[in-house]
Scaffold this motif. Structure first.
Motif, PDB file in Angstrom:
ATOM      1  N   ILE A  97     -18.286 -60.933 -41.093  1.00 42.35           N
ATOM      2  CA  ILE A  97     -18.044 -59.766 -41.942  1.00 42.35           C
ATOM      3  C   ILE A  97     -18.892 -59.900 -43.204  1.00 42.35           C
ATOM      4  CG2 ILE A  97     -16.328 -58.422 -43.214  1.00 42.35           C
ATOM      5  CD1 ILE A  97     -14.223 -59.502 -41.284  1.00 42.35           C
ATOM      6  N   GLY A  98     -19.832 -58.978 -43.354  1.00 38.30           N
ATOM      7  CA  GLY A  98     -20.744 -59.005 -44.490  1.00 38.30           C
ATOM      8  C   GLY A  98     -22.171 -59.210 -44.024  1.00 38.30           C
ATOM      9  N   ALA A  99     -23.019 -58.188 -44.208  1.00 39.48           N
ATOM     10  CA  ALA A  99     -24.390 -58.226 -43.696  1.00 39.48           C
ATOM     11  C   ALA A  99     -25.399 -58.482 -44.794  1.00 39.48           C
ATOM     12  CB  ALA A  99     -24.715 -56.913 -42.954  1.00 39.48           C
ATOM     13  N   GLY A 100     -25.076 -59.444 -45.686  1.00 39.57           N
ATOM     14  CA  GLY A 100     -26.060 -59.931 -46.627  1.00 39.57           C
ATOM     15  C   GLY A 100     -26.859 -61.057 -45.985  1.00 39.57           C
ATOM     16  N   TYR A 101     -27.586 -61.811 -46.798  1.00 36.56           N
ATOM     17  CA  TYR A 101     -28.418 -62.875 -46.253  1.00 36.56           C
ATOM     18  C   TYR A 101     -27.611 -63.884 -45.448  1.00 36.56           C
ATOM     19  CZ  TYR A 101     -32.838 -61.795 -48.655  1.00 36.56           C
ATOM     20  OH  TYR A 101     -34.019 -61.232 -49.053  1.00 36.56           O
ATOM     21  N   ILE A 102     -26.499 -64.364 -45.999  1.00 34.23           N
ATOM     22  CA  ILE A 102     -25.725 -65.399 -45.312  1.00 34.23           C
ATOM     23  C   ILE A 102     -25.182 -64.870 -43.995  1.00 34.23           C
ATOM     24  CG2 ILE A 102     -23.673 -66.858 -45.436  1.00 34.23           C
ATOM     25  CD1 ILE A 102     -24.111 -67.043 -48.453  1.00 34.23           C
ATOM     26  N   GLY A 103     -24.627 -63.658 -44.014  1.00 34.69           N
ATOM     27  CA  GLY A 103     -24.069 -63.085 -42.798  1.00 34.69           C
ATOM     28  C   GLY A 103     -25.099 -62.900 -41.704  1.00 34.69           C
ATOM     29  N   LEU A 109     -21.479 -58.250 -36.009  1.00 34.08           N
ATOM     30  CA  LEU A 109     -21.697 -58.223 -37.453  1.00 34.08           C
ATOM     31  C   LEU A 109     -21.122 -56.923 -38.007  1.00 34.08           C
ATOM     32  CD1 LEU A 109     -22.984 -59.394 -40.035  1.00 34.08           C
ATOM     33  CD2 LEU A 109     -25.115 -58.266 -39.378  1.00 34.08           C
ATOM     34  N   ILE A 110     -20.153 -57.052 -38.925  1.00 35.66           N
ATOM     35  CA  ILE A 110     -19.474 -55.886 -39.495  1.00 35.66           C
ATOM     36  C   ILE A 110     -19.851 -55.739 -40.969  1.00 35.66           C
ATOM     37  CG2 ILE A 110     -17.237 -54.833 -40.026  1.00 35.66           C
ATOM     38  CD1 ILE A 110     -16.025 -56.391 -37.725  1.00 35.66           C
ATOM     39  N   ASP A 111     -20.128 -54.508 -41.376  1.00 34.47           N
ATOM     40  CA  ASP A 111     -20.371 -54.239 -42.792  1.00 34.47           C
ATOM     41  C   ASP A 111     -20.000 -52.794 -43.095  1.00 34.47           C
ATOM     42  OD1 ASP A 111     -22.167 -55.806 -45.109  1.00 34.47           O
ATOM     43  OD2 ASP A 111     -22.008 -53.648 -45.397  1.00 34.47           O
ATOM     44  N   ALA A 112     -19.472 -52.579 -44.305  1.00 37.74           N
ATOM     45  CA  ALA A 112     -19.078 -51.231 -44.711  1.00 37.74           C
ATOM     46  C   ALA A 112     -20.284 -50.358 -45.018  1.00 37.74           C
ATOM     47  CB  ALA A 112     -18.153 -51.295 -45.929  1.00 37.74           C
ATOM     48  N   GLU A 113     -21.441 -50.973 -45.308  1.00 37.05           N
ATOM     49  CA  GLU A 113     -22.666 -50.212 -45.567  1.00 37.05           C
ATOM     50  C   GLU A 113     -23.271 -49.734 -44.255  1.00 37.05           C
ATOM     51  OE1 GLU A 113     -23.814 -49.419 -48.566  1.00 37.05           O
ATOM     52  OE2 GLU A 113     -22.177 -50.487 -49.556  1.00 37.05           O
ATOM     53  N   LYS A 114     -24.162 -48.740 -44.362  1.00 36.37           N
ATOM     54  CA  LYS A 114     -24.790 -48.184 -43.170  1.00 36.37           C
ATOM     55  C   LYS A 114     -25.960 -49.032 -42.682  1.00 36.37           C
ATOM     56  CE  LYS A 114     -23.479 -43.409 -44.229  1.00 36.37           C
ATOM     57  NZ  LYS A 114     -23.949 -42.035 -44.486  1.00 36.37           N
ATOM     58  N   ILE A 164     -27.861 -53.156 -42.736  1.00 34.99           N
ATOM     59  CA  ILE A 164     -27.763 -54.555 -43.095  1.00 34.99           C
ATOM     60  C   ILE A 164     -28.685 -54.820 -44.291  1.00 34.99           C
ATOM     61  CG2 ILE A 164     -27.278 -55.181 -40.702  1.00 34.99           C
ATOM     62  CD1 ILE A 164     -30.133 -56.410 -40.601  1.00 34.99           C
ATOM     63  N   LEU A 165     -28.424 -55.891 -45.030  1.00 36.29           N
ATOM     64  CA  LEU A 165     -29.296 -56.314 -46.135  1.00 36.29           C
ATOM     65  C   LEU A 165     -29.636 -55.168 -47.079  1.00 36.29           C
ATOM     66  CD1 LEU A 165     -31.735 -58.517 -44.001  1.00 36.29           C
ATOM     67  CD2 LEU A 165     -29.827 -59.328 -45.400  1.00 36.29           C
ATOM     68  N   SER A 166     -28.679 -54.266 -47.283  1.00 41.12           N
ATOM     69  CA  SER A 166     -28.966 -53.029 -48.017  1.00 41.12           C
ATOM     70  C   SER A 166     -29.241 -53.252 -49.497  1.00 41.12           C
ATOM     71  CB  SER A 166     -27.798 -52.052 -47.858  1.00 41.12           C
ATOM     72  OG  SER A 166     -26.588 -52.625 -48.347  1.00 41.12           O
ATOM     73  N   LYS A 167     -28.863 -54.423 -50.046  1.00 41.59           N
ATOM     74  CA  LYS A 167     -29.148 -54.713 -51.443  1.00 41.59           C
ATOM     75  C   LYS A 167     -30.520 -55.350 -51.644  1.00 41.59           C
ATOM     76  CE  LYS A 167     -24.317 -55.392 -52.810  1.00 41.59           C
ATOM     77  NZ  LYS A 167     -23.327 -56.356 -53.377  1.00 41.59           N
ATOM     78  N   TYR A 168     -31.131 -55.774 -50.550  1.00 39.91           N
ATOM     79  CA  TYR A 168     -32.371 -56.541 -50.648  1.00 39.91           C
ATOM     80  C   TYR A 168     -33.594 -55.803 -50.136  1.00 39.91           C
ATOM     81  CZ  TYR A 168     -28.837 -60.191 -51.044  1.00 39.91           C
ATOM     82  OH  TYR A 168     -27.746 -60.938 -51.414  1.00 39.91           O
ATOM     83  N   LEU A 169     -33.399 -54.908 -49.165  1.00 39.52           N
ATOM     84  CA  LEU A 169     -34.535 -54.277 -48.495  1.00 39.52           C
ATOM     85  C   LEU A 169     -34.254 -52.801 -48.266  1.00 39.52           C
ATOM     86  CD1 LEU A 169     -34.967 -57.033 -45.773  1.00 39.52           C
ATOM     87  CD2 LEU A 169     -36.548 -56.675 -47.683  1.00 39.52           C
ATOM     88  N   ASP A 170     -35.324 -52.012 -48.246  1.00 38.24           N
ATOM     89  CA  ASP A 170     -35.204 -50.595 -47.913  1.00 38.24           C
ATOM     90  C   ASP A 170     -35.172 -50.412 -46.400  1.00 38.24           C
ATOM     91  OD1 ASP A 170     -35.086 -49.202 -50.443  1.00 38.24           O
ATOM     92  OD2 ASP A 170     -37.156 -49.820 -50.788  1.00 38.24           O
ATOM     93  N   ALA A 171     -34.893 -49.173 -45.981  1.00 42.44           N
ATOM     94  CA  ALA A 171     -34.639 -48.893 -44.566  1.00 42.44           C
ATOM     95  C   ALA A 171     -35.835 -49.194 -43.665  1.00 42.44           C
ATOM     96  CB  ALA A 171     -34.219 -47.432 -44.393  1.00 42.44           C
ATOM     97  N   GLU A 214     -18.528 -49.516 -41.084  1.00 33.06           N
ATOM     98  CA  GLU A 214     -17.149 -49.744 -40.662  1.00 33.06           C
ATOM     99  C   GLU A 214     -16.426 -50.587 -41.709  1.00 33.06           C
ATOM    100  OE1 GLU A 214     -16.305 -50.992 -36.712  1.00 33.06           O
ATOM    101  OE2 GLU A 214     -18.050 -49.972 -35.828  1.00 33.06           O
ATOM    102  N   LYS A 215     -15.260 -50.155 -42.113  1.00 34.01           N
ATOM    103  CA  LYS A 215     -14.458 -50.894 -43.083  1.00 34.01           C
ATOM    104  C   LYS A 215     -13.348 -51.650 -42.371  1.00 34.01           C
ATOM    105  CE  LYS A 215     -15.318 -47.655 -46.872  1.00 34.01           C
ATOM    106  NZ  LYS A 215     -14.708 -46.749 -47.879  1.00 34.01           N
ATOM    107  N   VAL A 216     -13.272 -52.934 -42.642  1.00 34.41           N
ATOM    108  CA  VAL A 216     -12.207 -53.742 -42.043  1.00 34.41           C
ATOM    109  C   VAL A 216     -10.863 -53.289 -42.603  1.00 34.41           C
ATOM    110  CG1 VAL A 216     -11.247 -56.057 -41.827  1.00 34.41           C
ATOM    111  CG2 VAL A 216     -13.722 -55.716 -41.691  1.00 34.41           C
ATOM    112  N   GLU A 217      -9.882 -53.099 -41.712  1.00 33.36           N
ATOM    113  CA  GLU A 217      -8.540 -52.679 -42.124  1.00 33.36           C
ATOM    114  C   GLU A 217      -7.525 -53.808 -41.985  1.00 33.36           C
ATOM    115  OE1 GLU A 217      -7.730 -49.180 -39.816  1.00 33.36           O
ATOM    116  OE2 GLU A 217      -8.947 -47.898 -41.144  1.00 33.36           O
ATOM    117  N   ARG A 218      -7.657 -54.618 -40.926  1.00 36.63           N
ATOM    118  CA  ARG A 218      -6.691 -55.711 -40.753  1.00 36.63           C
ATOM    119  C   ARG A 218      -7.176 -56.664 -39.662  1.00 36.63           C
ATOM    120  NH1 ARG A 218      -4.655 -51.302 -38.047  1.00 36.63           N
ATOM    121  NH2 ARG A 218      -3.992 -51.616 -35.873  1.00 36.63           N
TER     122      ARG A 218
END
Length: 464
Positions: free
Chosen positions: A153-159, A175-180, A182-189, A210-214
């Motif tokens: 859970i989390g599509a940053g560098y570590i994930g 690989l689950i992430d709430a953003e549309k 992966i690596l959305s803070k580091y790279l453009d589409a 997708e947002k994790v609920e439980r």
């Protein structure tokens, strides 16, 4: 001079080693609540994936080394309270529970960061693991021996690095992430689309937007991750959602960002005299915007820790700020970025233009050559470079360090186009790819008609 240090990861180790060398007569005491120091958490995925066989190589210092420098090294000691103005500490020995007070003339706070742990239903289930320190990495490796379905859970560098490692070890990986993206803070589409394709080609399931609920489980062990869009089987879940600064000890005592990151001046001193801070517990000056930001990176940490030592008695060397430069290798792709991506620059209110450049990195008469893709982000009016990204199968990632220097020195795209780079057919073309990136920016958003003509002329010569 009595110096107390709280925390001994990257910034703490750098500060302690340099301080001991600069002030041999000082009494230095370090308090660390863990049983190890200086673990390179960026190597966890390499360790999990089996690339790193000996985990001892992921440590670059030790309590024993610090003691040889004359440092009083108090491992498994947790600082419970700090009186910054009164220059006192309350400490607990975690081995025997004993509590005692200490004093200091100078305090260095390098308490680092800790993973964000969301309070999802079922978070207490077994086999839901963090990914931060050496103990976590050992736990991940041990649990993975019997796991078939791994969810990260989390599509940053570590994930992203972890899902690659698990896939290479034969696991079914999601690989689950709430953003549309992966690596959305580091790279453009333009870059993340290609990385996502490479992950899916390897059979990795991308559950984006997708947002994790439980979490659901049986017999106390996790079995399923339920999101806003579906369910994912899981024998093991790795949480890589992000990090927060560990700064509760100084809350309401020094200036901080809203997220708790400590604000320091250019010499690493906090708003309280003789109290210094460095590393993941701090905000840094982000050069693309000139503002304070929270960017937890080991590179920032070691620089800041070293600067604490150099400026502890006299303010000698100012911090130069950071571009948040980073790199990653995913399968065959070498990827690196510095400064702001286009999305972030526009969200920050900068009026920017962008340009991309793709070409073979060296002449086509060579036996082998590969395409490289570059993107540059720059201000329309000032022409100042504020960000850049690259991707290639051949390793050109050091070029991002060059572009980082360009951002730090407030260079323009026109200056980049004419920087002096060497030419040798083994490595590049007569017009270096970074020069060509500058010309691409001039073509995309010319500063004047004259410069537009010049850029067109050079481009024609390059293609000739």
């Amino acid at each position: 001079m009595k110096i107390a240090v709280i925390g001994c990861t990257h910034a703490g180790t750098a500060a302690i080693v340099r301080t001991a060398k600069l002030y041999p007569d000082a009494e230095i005491t370090v308090y660390e609540r863990n049983d190890n120091i200086s673990f390179l958490s960026c190597g966890i995925a390499l360790y999990v994936g089996g690339v790193v066989k000996d985990p001892d190589g992921l440590f670059y210092s030790s309590p024993e080394h610090l003691m040889t420098l004359g440092v009083k090294t108090r491992m498994r000691h947790e600082v419970l309270n700090v009186n910054a103005e009164g220059k006192t500490l309350t400490v607990r020995n975690l081995e025997n529970g004993e509590e005692f007070d200490d004093t200091f003339d100078k305090l260095i706070v390098t308490t680092g960061s800790w993973p964000i742990i969301p309070q999802f239903e079922g978070i207490e289930l077994d086999n839901i693991i963090l990914s931060k320190n050496f103990n976590h990495s050992n736990m991940i490796i041990e649990k993975a021996k019997t796991a078939k379905n791994v969810v990260v859970i989390g599509a940053g560098y570590i994930g992203v690095e972890l899902v690659e490692a698990f896939e290479m070890n034969g696991k079914e990986v999601t690989l689950i992430d709430a953003e549309k993206r992966i690596l959305s803070k580091y790279l453009d589409a333009e870059f993340t689309d290609r990385i996502e394709d490479s992950l899916m080609e390897k059979g990795i399931t991308l559950a984006l937007d997708e947002k994790v609920e439980r979490f659901e489980g049986k017999d106390g062990k996790v079995q399923k991750v339920v999101t806003s869009k579906g369910e994912h089987e899981a024998d093991m879940v790795i949480l890589c959602i992000g990090f927060r600064p560990n700064t509760e000890l100084l809350k309401d005592q020094v200036d901080m960002l809203p997220n708790g990151a400590i604000l320091v001046d250019n010499y690493m001193e906090t708003s309280v005299k003789d109290v210094y801070a460095a590393g993941d517990s701090c905000a840094i000056r982000y050069n693309p915007t000139g503002k304070a930001a929270y960017i937890p990176l080991a590179t920032n940490a070691v620089r800041m820790g070293t600067l604490v030592a150099l400026n502890l008695v006299e303010k000698k060397i100012a911090y130069m700020g950071t571009q948040g430069t980073s790199g990653i290798k995913i399968y065959e792709n070498n990827i690196a970025a510095t400064g702001m991506i286009e999305v972030a620059a526009r969200e920050a209110g900068l009026d920017v233009a962008v340009a991309t450049f793709e070409d073979n990195y060296r002449p086509e008469f060579m036996p082998e050559y590969e395409k490289a893709t570059f993107k540059i982000v720059f201000e329309k009016d000032s022409r100042r470079i504020v960000g850049a990204q690259l991707m290639s199968k051949v390793d050109l990632t050091q070029s991002i360090n060059t572009l980082s220097v360009c951002i730090q020195n407030k260079m323009t795209v026109e200056e980049l186009a004419f920087v002096d780079f060497f030419f040798q057919p083994h490595y590049n073309k007569p017009w270096n790819y970074l020069n060509s990136l500058g010309f691409a920016a001039m073509d995309a958003q010319p500063a004047s008609e004259a410069e537009e003509r010049a850029a067109r002329s050079v481009k024609e010569q390059t293609n000739a």
